[in-house]
Write a protein that holds these residues in place. Structure first.
Motif, mmCIF file in Angstrom:
data_model
loop_
_atom_site.group_PDB
_atom_site.id
_atom_site.type_symbol
_atom_site.label_atom_id
_atom_site.label_comp_id
_atom_site.label_asym_id
_atom_site.label_seq_id
_atom_site.Cartn_x
_atom_site.Cartn_y
_atom_site.Cartn_z
ATOM 1 N N PHE A 24 1.408 12.330 -10.016
ATOM 2 C CA PHE A 24 0.953 13.711 -9.999
ATOM 3 C C PHE A 24 2.120 14.702 -10.011
ATOM 4 C CE2 PHE A 24 -2.969 11.742 -8.408
ATOM 5 C CZ PHE A 24 -3.881 12.374 -9.239
ATOM 6 N N VAL A 25 3.228 14.328 -9.404
ATOM 7 C CA VAL A 25 4.380 15.231 -9.317
ATOM 8 C C VAL A 25 5.058 15.391 -10.664
ATOM 9 C CG1 VAL A 25 6.669 15.534 -8.284
ATOM 10 C CG2 VAL A 25 4.758 14.775 -6.863
ATOM 11 N N ARG A 26 5.337 14.299 -11.343
ATOM 12 C CA ARG A 26 5.931 14.298 -12.688
ATOM 13 C C ARG A 26 7.130 15.234 -12.822
ATOM 14 N NH1 ARG A 26 2.019 12.510 -16.980
ATOM 15 N NH2 ARG A 26 0.254 11.711 -15.819
ATOM 16 N N ASP A 27 8.114 15.076 -11.969
ATOM 17 C CA ASP A 27 9.269 15.972 -12.030
ATOM 18 C C ASP A 27 10.435 15.426 -12.854
ATOM 19 O OD1 ASP A 27 10.269 14.025 -10.373
ATOM 20 O OD2 ASP A 27 10.453 15.311 -8.629
ATOM 21 N N ARG A 28 10.292 14.251 -13.419
ATOM 22 C CA ARG A 28 11.265 13.650 -14.336
ATOM 23 C C ARG A 28 12.637 13.396 -13.712
ATOM 24 N NH1 ARG A 28 8.844 13.635 -19.350
ATOM 25 N NH2 ARG A 28 7.353 15.288 -19.726
ATOM 26 N N LYS A 29 12.707 13.246 -12.420
ATOM 27 C CA LYS A 29 13.985 12.965 -11.766
ATOM 28 C C LYS A 29 14.410 11.509 -11.946
ATOM 29 C CE LYS A 29 13.801 16.627 -8.374
ATOM 30 N NZ LYS A 29 13.777 16.985 -6.957
ATOM 31 N N TRP A 30 13.535 10.692 -12.529
ATOM 32 C CA TRP A 30 13.870 9.293 -12.791
ATOM 33 C C TRP A 30 15.115 9.169 -13.654
ATOM 34 C CZ3 TRP A 30 12.177 5.281 -10.256
ATOM 35 C CH2 TRP A 30 10.937 5.320 -9.648
ATOM 36 N N LYS A 31 15.364 10.170 -14.462
ATOM 37 C CA LYS A 31 16.511 10.132 -15.371
ATOM 38 C C LYS A 31 17.832 10.044 -14.612
ATOM 39 C CE LYS A 31 14.115 12.626 -19.001
ATOM 40 N NZ LYS A 31 14.048 13.832 -19.810
ATOM 41 N N ARG A 32 17.833 10.452 -13.354
ATOM 42 C CA ARG A 32 19.056 10.442 -12.550
ATOM 43 C C ARG A 32 19.190 9.189 -11.691
ATOM 44 N NH1 ARG A 32 18.850 16.287 -9.872
ATOM 45 N NH2 ARG A 32 16.676 15.734 -9.707
ATOM 46 N N LEU A 33 18.330 8.207 -11.894
ATOM 47 C CA LEU A 33 18.363 6.984 -11.091
ATOM 48 C C LEU A 33 19.714 6.282 -11.168
ATOM 49 C CD1 LEU A 33 16.731 5.067 -9.285
ATOM 50 C CD2 LEU A 33 16.030 3.859 -11.352
ATOM 51 N N ASN A 34 20.352 6.335 -12.319
ATOM 52 C CA ASN A 34 21.654 5.671 -12.472
ATOM 53 C C ASN A 34 22.764 6.357 -11.680
ATOM 54 O OD1 ASN A 34 21.804 7.941 -14.053
ATOM 55 N ND2 ASN A 34 22.712 6.911 -15.817
ATOM 56 N N GLN A 35 22.512 7.534 -11.121
ATOM 57 C CA GLN A 35 23.494 8.236 -10.302
ATOM 58 C C GLN A 35 23.455 7.784 -8.841
ATOM 59 O OE1 GLN A 35 22.691 12.399 -10.817
ATOM 60 N NE2 GLN A 35 23.168 12.372 -12.996
ATOM 61 N N THR A 69 0.835 -1.207 0.000
ATOM 62 C CA THR A 69 0.000 0.000 0.000
ATOM 63 C C THR A 69 0.869 1.257 0.000
ATOM 64 O OG1 THR A 69 -0.252 -0.086 2.411
ATOM 65 C CG2 THR A 69 -1.997 -1.104 1.081
ATOM 66 N N GLY A 70 2.033 1.199 0.654
ATOM 67 C CA GLY A 70 2.970 2.330 0.602
ATOM 68 C C GLY A 70 3.486 2.567 -0.803
ATOM 69 N N PHE A 71 3.807 1.487 -1.493
ATOM 70 C CA PHE A 71 4.269 1.592 -2.880
ATOM 71 C C PHE A 71 3.188 2.201 -3.762
ATOM 72 C CE2 PHE A 71 4.228 -0.329 -7.128
ATOM 73 C CZ PHE A 71 5.421 0.193 -7.628
ATOM 74 N N ILE A 72 1.968 1.727 -3.602
ATOM 75 C CA ILE A 72 0.864 2.233 -4.424
ATOM 76 C C ILE A 72 0.641 3.726 -4.164
ATOM 77 C CG2 ILE A 72 -1.644 2.107 -4.793
ATOM 78 C CD1 ILE A 72 -1.340 -0.978 -4.307
ATOM 79 N N MET A 73 0.655 4.123 -2.881
ATOM 80 C CA MET A 73 0.460 5.534 -2.546
ATOM 81 C C MET A 73 1.593 6.387 -3.113
ATOM 82 S SD MET A 73 -1.281 7.932 -1.282
ATOM 83 C CE MET A 73 -2.407 7.502 -0.003
ATOM 84 N N ALA A 74 2.835 5.936 -2.957
ATOM 85 C CA ALA A 74 3.974 6.692 -3.487
ATOM 86 C C ALA A 74 3.893 6.794 -5.007
ATOM 87 C CB ALA A 74 5.285 6.035 -3.055
ATOM 88 N N LEU A 75 3.470 5.723 -5.663
ATOM 89 C CA LEU A 75 3.347 5.729 -7.125
ATOM 90 C C LEU A 75 2.269 6.714 -7.576
ATOM 91 C CD1 LEU A 75 4.361 4.464 -9.750
ATOM 92 C CD2 LEU A 75 2.614 2.698 -9.482
ATOM 93 N N ILE A 76 1.150 6.738 -6.877
ATOM 94 C CA ILE A 76 0.078 7.689 -7.213
ATOM 95 C C ILE A 76 0.573 9.122 -7.064
ATOM 96 C CG2 ILE A 76 -2.156 8.602 -6.438
ATOM 97 C CD1 ILE A 76 -2.907 5.634 -5.772
ATOM 98 N N ILE A 77 1.251 9.406 -5.958
ATOM 99 C CA ILE A 77 1.791 10.755 -5.737
ATOM 100 C C ILE A 77 2.813 11.093 -6.808
ATOM 101 C CG2 ILE A 77 3.154 12.182 -4.171
ATOM 102 C CD1 ILE A 77 1.736 10.627 -1.860
ATOM 103 N N LEU A 78 3.685 10.143 -7.129
ATOM 104 C CA LEU A 78 4.700 10.354 -8.162
ATOM 105 C C LEU A 78 4.065 10.682 -9.501
ATOM 106 C CD1 LEU A 78 7.699 10.280 -8.968
ATOM 107 C CD2 LEU A 78 7.416 7.834 -9.387
#
Length: 141
Positions: free
Chosen positions: A51-62, A40-49
């Motif tokens: 809505f945020v859509r800040d594209r910081k996923w691109k830095r995951l490899n860092q 349920t924490g994962f689902i809530m964080a995913l829903i919030i993410l």
């Protein structure tokens, strides 16, 4: 000020989560409660993410791979908290949890681990921790 507010909210929600998980675990088991909580924490964080859509996923490899395992600690945290609350109650459990957190953070800060700036622990911090430990001893008896 906002940092203190978020810290207060985080502490309050940790307590509420511990109590809720303890109730769930009585009905279906502790590891099952941990699984549901993580899901349920994962689902809530995913829903919030979404809505945020800040594209910081691109830095995951860092991010260092070791740090990516942090979420896995959640299962152990939930199991430990639930088991503690069932055996010694909410007040004593949360008190000891806070002391454990502060003790470890003193060590992390003093060594500068995880890329943090080294902090010198002074007498007032040790006195504060000592008073918390004394408080737990008093609570216990």
């Amino acid at each position: 000020m906002r940092g203190s507010l978020f810290a207060f909210l985080g502490g309050a929600f940790i307590t509420l989560q511990g109590v809720a998980n303890t109730r769930i675990s009585r009905d279906i088991g502790t590891w099952q409660a941990a699984t549901i909580t993580q899901l349920t924490g994962f689902i809530m964080a995913l829903i919030i993410l979404m809505f945020v859509r800040d594209r910081k996923w691109k830095r995951l490899n860092q991010v260092k791979p070791l740090y990516l395992t942090g979420g896995a600690l959640g299962a152990v945290i939930i199991f430990s908290n639930v088991t503690a609350i069932q055996r010694i109650g909410v007040t004593l459990s949360i008190s000891i949890i806070l002391i454990a957190q502060l003790s470890l953070t003193f060590f992390i800060d003093s060594k500068g681990w995880f890329g943090l700036v080294k902090q010198k622990m002074k007498l007032p911090q040790f006195i504060g921790l000592g008073l918390m430990i004394a408080g737990v001893v008093i609570l216990r008896f």
